[in-house]
Design an enzyme around this catalytic site. Structure first.
Site, PDB file in Angstrom:
ATOM      1  N   CYS A  42     -23.923   3.688  20.764  1.00 53.57           N
ATOM      2  CA  CYS A  42     -24.200   5.048  20.247  1.00 53.57           C
ATOM      3  C   CYS A  42     -23.307   5.256  18.875  1.00 53.57           C
ATOM      4  O   CYS A  42     -22.245   6.000  19.280  1.00 53.57           O
ATOM      5  CB  CYS A  42     -24.353   6.274  20.946  1.00 53.57           C
ATOM      6  SG  CYS A  42     -24.815   7.792  20.057  1.00 53.57           S
TER       7      CYS A  42
ATOM      8  N   CYS B  63     -22.624   8.889  18.000  1.00 54.25           N
ATOM      9  CA  CYS B  63     -21.641   9.579  19.128  1.00 54.25           C
ATOM     10  C   CYS B  63     -20.249   9.182  18.587  1.00 54.25           C
ATOM     11  O   CYS B  63     -19.433   9.858  18.962  1.00 54.25           O
ATOM     12  CB  CYS B  63     -22.163   9.214  20.348  1.00 54.25           C
ATOM     13  SG  CYS B  63     -23.881   9.300  20.856  1.00 54.25           S
ATOM     14  N   ASP B  64     -20.010   7.680  18.450  1.00 49.26           N
ATOM     15  CA  ASP B  64     -18.704   7.325  18.492  1.00 49.26           C
ATOM     16  C   ASP B  64     -17.995   6.649  17.323  1.00 49.26           C
ATOM     17  O   ASP B  64     -16.876   6.497  17.283  1.00 49.26           O
ATOM     18  CB  ASP B  64     -18.669   6.055  19.555  1.00 49.26           C
ATOM     19  CG  ASP B  64     -19.128   6.654  21.161  1.00 49.26           C
ATOM     20  OD1 ASP B  64     -18.764   7.734  21.341  1.00 49.26           O
ATOM     21  OD2 ASP B  64     -19.486   5.847  21.605  1.00 49.26           O
TER      22      ASP B  64
END
Ligand code: NAP
Length: 324
Positions: free
Chosen positions: A150, A153-154
């Site tokens: 992701c 997300c990261d």
């Protein structure tokens, strides 16, 4: 800003709820929530079991450019929130929980979750697909701390760093491009010498000075002691191995349907997808499937939403035909 207002599952409902729903929708992604919108408008007594990612895969996507109605594109998490809000508006009860099992041999059907057991006269299974993993040494050890599926997300953690993206499809290229906002270099490792991604995404990737491509290569190991330091790749044409230094690895090698719990209860194809017909009917009358869990071919947001709508309309017809 739209906000989630999901009711938590009721801990007291570990025993079966007395209530029998007309419809339970398993999954709160584009397919499930579109089904919920249609079911709500048809005044079908509906429960939606929203999994770990309300709004589904768009919630993990930077920008969605191919959903009609948004000519400039729309931020993925924003679109996901809109799906949830629209489904709520038409009255579907939503719980935030994980489905652990179903019993399709009894009627009403039984759906078990982490927190409760529910019953319904019809089901729409729309639990989507999960990212496929490479299955190489180092992947599990560093997952969530250097290995990710992701970028939205990261990606932020890789400011001015070097990252490897594995895969050659739309996800790899779109998320790779997203990562160029943070990383100083994004190295795409692909097992062939041609990308699978849509042409427009390929053009953008080739034009981006931060993107580099390592062709015909498979990642064999994710390297590092305490943190990721790189990947070992094998050139599939020459057989040579080499090390690419990197601080993070993003894996985008496709998705797998989450259907183990249905094995033996519903017909699945050889790849594990639920078999559904054009009316989204599965092998069990009253059980419908929508979205990526039954779609090995297209896996597009707009297609998933469409199958959710079809499934809900079929449920309405089924409930009319079999009122009890
Ligand atoms: P995908 O299209 O199936 O691509 C997976 C990629 O990973 C392929 O390039 C494949 O290589 C490679 N791959 C598969 N298994 C591998 C393995 N074991 N080791 C190394 N590489 C491996 O998956 P996706 O990119 O997640 O996309 C899924 C679907 O969603 C597609 O239909 C895509 O068009 C759609 N999607 C659309 C958008 C958009 O339009 N905005 C965004 C994201 C996804 P090969 O090419 O050699 O098979």
């Amino acid at each position: 800003m739209l906000d989630f207002k999901l009711a938590p599952s009721q801990p007291e409902a570990r025993l079966p709820e007395e209530e029998v729903y007309d419809l339970i929708i398993l999954g709160g992604g584009p397919a499930g929530l579109t089904a919920a919108i249609y079911a709500g408008r048809a005044r079908i007594h509906t429960l939606v079991i929203v999994g770990p990612l309300p709004g589904g895969q768009p919630a993990n996507t930077d920008m969605v450019e191919n959903f009609p109605g948004f000519p400039e594109g729309i931020d993925g998490p924003d679109l996901a929130r809109r799906f949830v809000a629209q489904a709520e508006r038409f009255g579907a009860r939503m719980v935030h929980d994980s489905v652990t099992g179903v019993d399709l041999s009894v009627r009403p059907f039984v759906v078990r979750t982490d927190m409760a057991t529910y019953r319904a006269r019809t089901l729409i299974i729309a639990m989507g697909a999960v990212p496929r993993r490479l299955g190489v040494p180092g992947e599990d050890r560093f997952f969530g701390r250097g290995v990710s599926t992701c970028a939205t997300c990261d990606g932020f953690f890789y400011r001015d760093k070097r990252v490897v993206v594995v895969g050659g499809g739309d996800s790899a290229i779109i998320e790779g491009l997203y990562l160029t906002r943070f990383a100083r270099e994004v190295i795409v490792v692909h097992r062939r010498d041609q990308l699978r991604a849509t042409q427009i995404h390929q053009e953008r990737a080739f034009a981006n000075p931060k993107m580099r491509f390592v062709w015909d290569s498979a990642v064999e190991e994710i390297l590092g002691e305490k943190t990721v330091t790189g990947v070992r790749v094998r050139n599939l044409k020459t057989g040579e191995t080499s090390v690419i230094e990197a601080d993070g690895v993003f894996i985008y090698i496709g998705m797998e349907p989450q259907t183990e719990m249905f094995r033996g209860q519903l017909e699945l194809d050889e790849r594990g997808y639920i078999v559904a017909d054009r009316r989204q009917r599965t092998s069990v009358p009253g059980v419908y499937a929508a979205g990526d869990i039954q779609d090995p071919l297209y896996r597009q947001l707009v297609v998933a939403a469409g199958t959710g709508a079809v499934a809900a309309m079929e449920v309405e017809r089924f409930l009319e035909m079999y009122p009890d």
